[in-house]
Design a protein around this motif. Structure first.
Motif, short mmCIF file in Angstrom:
data_model
loop_
_atom_site.label_atom_id
_atom_site.label_comp_id
_atom_site.label_asym_id
_atom_site.label_seq_id
_atom_site.Cartn_x
_atom_site.Cartn_y
_atom_site.Cartn_z
N THR A 58 0.71 -1.24 -0.17
CA THR A 58 0.10 -0.02 0.11
C THR A 58 0.84 1.11 0.03
O THR A 58 1.65 1.31 0.81
CB THR A 58 -0.91 0.10 1.22
OG1 THR A 58 -1.75 -1.21 1.12
CG2 THR A 58 -1.92 1.20 1.16
N ASP A 64 -5.50 10.18 -1.65
CA ASP A 64 -5.97 9.62 -2.98
C ASP A 64 -6.56 10.77 -3.72
O ASP A 64 -6.41 10.56 -5.07
CB ASP A 64 -7.14 8.83 -2.43
CG ASP A 64 -6.46 7.32 -1.88
OD1 ASP A 64 -5.43 7.32 -2.03
OD2 ASP A 64 -7.60 6.85 -1.30
N SER A 65 -6.89 12.02 -3.22
CA SER A 65 -7.55 13.11 -3.99
C SER A 65 -6.46 13.69 -4.94
O SER A 65 -6.89 14.35 -5.88
CB SER A 65 -8.37 14.06 -3.17
OG SER A 65 -7.16 14.68 -2.01
N ASN A 69 -2.91 9.23 -11.49
CA ASN A 69 -2.86 7.94 -11.98
C ASN A 69 -1.64 7.21 -11.11
O ASN A 69 -0.79 7.90 -10.58
CB ASN A 69 -2.67 7.55 -13.38
CG ASN A 69 -1.20 8.30 -13.87
OD1 ASN A 69 -0.12 7.67 -13.46
ND2 ASN A 69 -1.42 9.40 -14.84
N TYR A 87 -3.34 2.36 -13.19
CA TYR A 87 -4.45 2.73 -12.57
C TYR A 87 -4.87 4.16 -12.78
O TYR A 87 -4.04 5.14 -12.36
CB TYR A 87 -5.09 2.02 -11.42
CG TYR A 87 -6.22 2.62 -10.98
CD1 TYR A 87 -7.35 2.15 -11.36
CD2 TYR A 87 -6.59 3.57 -9.74
CE1 TYR A 87 -8.74 2.51 -10.91
CE2 TYR A 87 -7.49 3.67 -9.15
CZ TYR A 87 -8.85 3.25 -9.90
OH TYR A 87 -9.85 3.61 -9.31
N PRO A 89 -7.88 6.83 -11.55
CA PRO A 89 -9.18 6.93 -10.77
C PRO A 89 -10.18 7.87 -11.63
O PRO A 89 -9.88 8.26 -12.41
CB PRO A 89 -8.55 7.71 -9.63
CG PRO A 89 -7.14 7.54 -9.68
CD PRO A 89 -6.72 7.47 -11.06
N GLN A 96 -8.53 0.47 -14.73
CA GLN A 96 -7.30 -0.31 -14.73
C GLN A 96 -6.65 -0.86 -16.16
O GLN A 96 -7.54 -1.39 -16.70
CB GLN A 96 -7.25 -1.43 -13.64
CG GLN A 96 -5.92 -2.27 -13.45
CD GLN A 96 -6.23 -3.33 -12.28
OE1 GLN A 96 -7.07 -2.86 -11.26
NE2 GLN A 96 -5.84 -4.40 -12.51
N ARG A 108 -5.43 -5.08 -8.24
CA ARG A 108 -5.43 -3.60 -7.56
C ARG A 108 -6.62 -3.67 -6.35
O ARG A 108 -7.77 -4.22 -6.58
CB ARG A 108 -5.87 -2.31 -8.48
CG ARG A 108 -5.79 -1.05 -7.73
CD ARG A 108 -6.28 -0.20 -8.69
NE ARG A 108 -7.62 -0.29 -9.21
CZ ARG A 108 -8.65 -0.08 -8.46
NH1 ARG A 108 -8.72 0.71 -7.33
NH2 ARG A 108 -9.78 -0.32 -8.90
N PRO A 110 -8.36 -0.93 -3.48
CA PRO A 110 -8.37 0.76 -3.37
C PRO A 110 -7.42 1.35 -2.41
O PRO A 110 -7.04 0.64 -1.37
CB PRO A 110 -9.92 1.01 -2.81
CG PRO A 110 -10.41 -0.35 -3.17
CD PRO A 110 -9.52 -1.62 -3.19
N THR A 111 -6.74 2.22 -2.86
CA THR A 111 -6.95 2.96 -4.20
C THR A 111 -5.97 2.68 -5.18
O THR A 111 -6.18 2.17 -6.28
CB THR A 111 -6.66 4.42 -4.01
OG1 THR A 111 -8.04 5.01 -3.26
CG2 THR A 111 -7.11 5.32 -5.47
N CYS A 112 -4.81 2.59 -4.81
CA CYS A 112 -3.50 2.32 -5.74
C CYS A 112 -2.78 1.20 -5.09
O CYS A 112 -1.57 0.95 -5.24
CB CYS A 112 -2.66 3.34 -5.94
SG CYS A 112 -3.58 4.47 -7.10
#
Length: 239
Positions: A58, A64-65, A69, A87, A89, A96, A108, A110-112
Protein backbone atom coordinates in the motif's frame (compact mmCIF):
# COMPACT_ATOMS: atom_id res chain seq x y z
CA UNK A 1 18.82 69.46 10.09
CA UNK A 2 19.37 66.18 11.79
CA UNK A 3 15.69 65.82 12.48
CA UNK A 4 14.77 66.73 8.92
CA UNK A 5 17.26 64.20 7.54
CA UNK A 6 15.86 61.46 9.74
CA UNK A 7 12.36 62.37 8.66
CA UNK A 8 13.37 62.34 5.00
CA UNK A 9 15.04 58.96 5.28
CA UNK A 10 11.97 57.49 6.89
CA UNK A 11 9.85 58.87 4.10
CA UNK A 12 11.77 56.85 1.50
CA UNK A 13 11.33 53.48 3.25
CA UNK A 14 8.89 51.45 1.09
CA UNK A 15 5.81 50.17 2.87
CA UNK A 16 5.28 46.39 2.99
CA UNK A 17 2.89 44.89 0.42
CA UNK A 18 0.19 42.88 2.15
CA UNK A 19 -1.75 42.24 -0.99
CA UNK A 20 -1.21 39.85 -3.94
CA UNK A 21 -3.02 38.91 -7.10
CA UNK A 22 -5.70 36.19 -7.10
CA UNK A 23 -3.48 33.89 -9.22
CA UNK A 24 -0.66 34.21 -6.71
CA UNK A 25 -3.00 33.32 -3.87
CA UNK A 26 -4.28 30.28 -5.75
CA UNK A 27 -0.79 29.00 -6.52
CA UNK A 28 0.25 29.51 -2.93
CA UNK A 29 -2.78 27.57 -1.67
CA UNK A 30 -2.13 24.70 -4.08
CA UNK A 31 1.53 24.54 -3.14
CA UNK A 32 0.61 24.38 0.53
CA UNK A 33 -1.99 21.63 -0.04
CA UNK A 34 0.09 19.38 -2.28
CA UNK A 35 2.06 16.75 -0.37
CA UNK A 36 5.78 16.48 -1.06
CA UNK A 37 6.64 13.75 -3.54
CA UNK A 38 9.49 12.64 -1.32
CA UNK A 39 6.95 11.56 1.32
CA UNK A 40 5.77 8.53 -0.68
CA UNK A 41 6.45 5.14 0.93
CA UNK A 42 5.08 1.59 0.74
CA UNK A 43 3.88 -0.63 3.58
CA UNK A 44 3.73 -4.42 3.46
CA UNK A 45 0.98 -6.50 5.07
CA UNK A 46 1.64 -9.03 6.50
CA UNK A 47 5.26 -8.63 7.48
CA UNK A 48 6.16 -12.33 7.16
CA UNK A 49 5.36 -13.98 3.84
CA UNK A 50 5.19 -17.70 3.14
CA UNK A 51 4.64 -19.71 -0.01
CA UNK A 52 0.95 -19.90 -0.89
CA UNK A 53 0.03 -16.82 1.16
CA UNK A 54 -1.05 -13.30 0.19
CA UNK A 55 0.50 -9.85 0.51
CA UNK A 56 -0.79 -6.29 0.13
CA UNK A 57 1.52 -3.41 -0.77
CA UNK A 58 0.00 0.00 0.00
CA UNK A 59 1.39 3.44 -0.94
CA UNK A 60 1.53 5.88 1.97
CA UNK A 61 2.10 9.60 2.26
CA UNK A 62 -0.09 10.94 -0.56
CA UNK A 63 -3.86 11.45 -0.26
CA UNK A 64 -5.96 9.70 -2.87
CA UNK A 65 -7.52 12.98 -3.99
CA UNK A 66 -4.18 14.15 -5.44
CA UNK A 67 -3.53 11.01 -7.49
CA UNK A 68 -4.03 11.29 -11.24
CA UNK A 69 -2.79 7.76 -11.89
CA UNK A 70 -0.58 5.15 -10.32
CA UNK A 71 1.37 2.23 -11.71
CA UNK A 72 3.00 -0.86 -10.19
CA UNK A 73 6.13 -2.46 -11.61
CA UNK A 74 8.04 -5.65 -10.88
CA UNK A 75 11.62 -4.57 -10.17
CA UNK A 76 13.27 -1.22 -9.61
CA UNK A 77 12.86 0.04 -13.17
CA UNK A 78 9.61 1.35 -14.61
CA UNK A 79 9.95 -0.14 -18.07
CA UNK A 80 6.84 -1.14 -19.94
CA UNK A 81 7.88 -4.80 -19.80
CA UNK A 82 7.93 -4.66 -15.98
CA UNK A 83 4.52 -3.01 -15.61
CA UNK A 84 1.98 -4.97 -13.58
CA UNK A 85 -0.84 -2.47 -14.05
CA UNK A 86 -1.57 1.23 -14.30
CA UNK A 87 -4.69 2.70 -12.76
CA UNK A 88 -6.59 5.90 -13.55
CA UNK A 89 -9.04 6.87 -10.79
CA UNK A 90 -12.46 8.36 -11.60
CA UNK A 91 -13.59 10.43 -13.35
CA UNK A 92 -11.20 8.96 -15.90
CA UNK A 93 -12.92 6.22 -17.94
CA UNK A 94 -9.68 4.31 -18.49
CA UNK A 95 -9.69 2.50 -15.16
CA UNK A 96 -7.12 -0.27 -14.70
CA UNK A 97 -4.90 -1.44 -17.52
CA UNK A 98 -2.85 -4.59 -16.91
CA UNK A 99 0.71 -4.80 -18.16
CA UNK A 100 3.04 -7.51 -19.43
CA UNK A 101 4.24 -8.42 -15.92
CA UNK A 102 0.74 -9.24 -14.66
CA UNK A 103 0.47 -13.00 -14.03
CA UNK A 104 -3.17 -13.02 -12.96
CA UNK A 105 -2.31 -13.21 -9.27
CA UNK A 106 -1.88 -9.45 -8.98
CA UNK A 107 -4.84 -7.13 -8.58
CA UNK A 108 -5.51 -3.60 -7.42
CA UNK A 109 -7.27 -2.84 -4.15
CA UNK A 110 -8.42 0.69 -3.32
CA UNK A 111 -6.99 2.99 -4.20
CA UNK A 112 -3.56 2.16 -5.58
CA UNK A 113 -2.58 -0.81 -3.44
CA UNK A 114 -1.19 -3.99 -4.98
CA UNK A 115 -2.43 -7.36 -3.72
CA UNK A 116 -0.65 -10.57 -4.75
CA UNK A 117 -2.36 -13.91 -4.05
CA UNK A 118 -0.95 -17.44 -3.83
CA UNK A 119 2.65 -16.32 -3.50
CA UNK A 120 5.49 -18.38 -4.96
CA UNK A 121 9.16 -18.31 -4.07
CA UNK A 122 10.09 -16.52 -7.29
CA UNK A 123 7.81 -13.63 -6.32
CA UNK A 124 10.47 -12.42 -3.94
CA UNK A 125 12.10 -9.18 -5.02
CA UNK A 126 11.54 -5.46 -5.47
CA UNK A 127 8.20 -3.89 -6.37
CA UNK A 128 7.94 -0.24 -7.40
CA UNK A 129 4.99 2.15 -7.45
CA UNK A 130 4.89 5.40 -9.41
CA UNK A 131 2.22 7.96 -8.52
CA UNK A 132 1.44 10.85 -10.86
CA UNK A 133 0.16 13.91 -9.01
CA UNK A 134 -2.06 16.69 -10.25
CA UNK A 135 0.42 19.56 -9.99
CA UNK A 136 3.72 18.05 -9.02
CA UNK A 137 6.38 15.71 -10.30
CA UNK A 138 5.62 11.97 -10.16
CA UNK A 139 6.47 10.26 -6.90
CA UNK A 140 8.24 6.89 -6.80
CA UNK A 141 8.79 4.35 -4.04
CA UNK A 142 9.99 0.76 -3.88
CA UNK A 143 9.66 -2.12 -1.44
CA UNK A 144 11.42 -5.48 -1.28
CA UNK A 145 9.52 -8.59 -0.21
CA UNK A 146 10.84 -12.05 0.67
CA UNK A 147 8.73 -15.19 0.32
CA UNK A 148 9.85 -18.16 2.42
CA UNK A 149 9.00 -21.83 2.04
CA UNK A 150 5.89 -23.11 3.76
CA UNK A 151 6.78 -25.35 6.65
CA UNK A 152 5.00 -27.00 9.59
CA UNK A 153 6.19 -26.04 13.04
CA UNK A 154 7.47 -28.66 15.46
CA UNK A 155 4.39 -28.44 17.67
CA UNK A 156 2.02 -28.88 14.76
CA UNK A 157 4.04 -31.79 13.42
CA UNK A 158 3.91 -33.54 16.81
CA UNK A 159 0.13 -33.15 17.03
CA UNK A 160 -0.37 -34.44 13.50
CA UNK A 161 1.94 -37.40 14.14
CA UNK A 162 0.08 -38.31 17.33
CA UNK A 163 -3.30 -38.15 15.59
CA UNK A 164 -2.09 -40.34 12.74
CA UNK A 165 -0.63 -42.85 15.21
CA UNK A 166 -3.93 -43.12 17.09
CA UNK A 167 -5.87 -43.65 13.87
CA UNK A 168 -3.44 -46.35 12.72
CA UNK A 169 -3.62 -48.16 16.07
CA UNK A 170 -7.42 -48.06 16.05
CA UNK A 171 -7.54 -49.46 12.52
CA UNK A 172 -5.11 -52.28 13.45
CA UNK A 173 -7.06 -53.26 16.56
CA UNK A 174 -10.33 -53.25 14.64
CA UNK A 175 -8.88 -55.43 11.90
CA UNK A 176 -7.46 -57.98 14.37
CA UNK A 177 -10.76 -58.18 16.28
CA UNK A 178 -12.73 -58.75 13.11
CA UNK A 179 -10.32 -61.46 11.93
CA UNK A 180 -10.40 -63.23 15.33
CA UNK A 181 -14.20 -63.30 15.48
CA UNK A 182 -14.51 -64.50 11.89
CA UNK A 183 -11.97 -67.34 12.26
CA UNK A 184 -13.43 -68.50 15.58
CA UNK A 185 -16.91 -68.59 14.12
CA UNK A 186 -15.74 -70.88 11.32
CA UNK A 187 -13.72 -73.25 13.54
CA UNK A 188 -16.43 -73.78 16.24
CA UNK A 189 -19.76 -74.57 14.51
CA UNK A 190 -21.04 -76.86 17.34
CA UNK A 191 -23.36 -74.32 18.80
CA UNK A 192 -24.87 -73.53 15.43
CA UNK A 193 -25.32 -77.21 14.52
CA UNK A 194 -26.89 -78.03 17.87
CA UNK A 195 -29.41 -75.27 17.49
CA UNK A 196 -30.15 -76.35 13.92
CA UNK A 197 -30.67 -80.03 14.85
CA UNK A 198 -32.90 -79.10 17.74
CA UNK A 199 -34.99 -76.83 15.57
CA UNK A 200 -35.38 -79.56 12.94
CA UNK A 201 -36.45 -82.42 15.15
CA UNK A 202 -38.17 -80.49 17.88
CA UNK A 203 -41.67 -80.61 16.44
CA UNK A 204 -41.47 -83.80 14.36
CA UNK A 205 -43.25 -86.85 15.75
CA UNK A 206 -41.99 -90.44 15.22
CA UNK A 207 -44.70 -91.02 12.63
CA UNK A 208 -43.25 -88.27 10.47
CA UNK A 209 -46.02 -85.79 11.10
CA UNK A 210 -45.38 -82.35 12.44
CA UNK A 211 -46.31 -82.06 16.06
CA UNK A 212 -49.12 -79.73 16.72
CA UNK A 213 -48.15 -76.49 18.31
CA UNK A 214 -48.79 -76.49 22.03
CA UNK A 215 -48.90 -80.26 22.34
CA UNK A 216 -47.05 -81.96 25.20
CA UNK A 217 -44.05 -84.14 24.52
CA UNK A 218 -43.91 -87.15 26.87
CA UNK A 219 -42.35 -90.60 26.98
CA UNK A 220 -45.80 -92.12 26.77
CA UNK A 221 -46.50 -90.73 23.30
CA UNK A 222 -43.04 -91.72 22.13
CA UNK A 223 -43.42 -95.36 23.13
CA UNK A 224 -46.84 -95.50 21.62
CA UNK A 225 -45.41 -94.66 18.25
CA UNK A 226 -42.95 -97.56 18.28
CA UNK A 227 -43.84 -100.42 15.93
CA UNK A 228 -44.05 -104.00 17.15
CA UNK A 229 -41.50 -106.47 15.80
CA UNK A 230 -42.38 -109.03 13.15
CA UNK A 231 -42.70 -112.49 14.76
CA UNK A 232 -41.89 -114.34 11.56
CA UNK A 233 -38.39 -113.00 11.59
CA UNK A 234 -37.65 -114.64 14.89
CA UNK A 235 -39.16 -117.95 13.78
CA UNK A 236 -36.81 -118.07 10.80
CA UNK A 237 -33.80 -117.40 12.99
CA UNK A 238 -34.57 -120.50 15.03
CA UNK A 239 -34.15 -122.68 12.03
Amino acid sequence: MGWQGERLSRAWVPAPRWWMSPWSATLLAVSLLLPPAAGLSVTQEPANLTEGGNVTLTPQGIPDSFIMNCGWFRGETTDRANRIFIYYPPPSPRGQINGAANTGRERRVPTCSLRISDLMLNYSGVYTVVVTLASAAPAKASVKIAVSEHFISTDHAAVIGLALGILAAAALIGGLLYYFLRVRGRSDPSSTQAVSAYSIYENISPSGQVKAEGSLDSNHTTYQALQHGDRAVYDRLKW
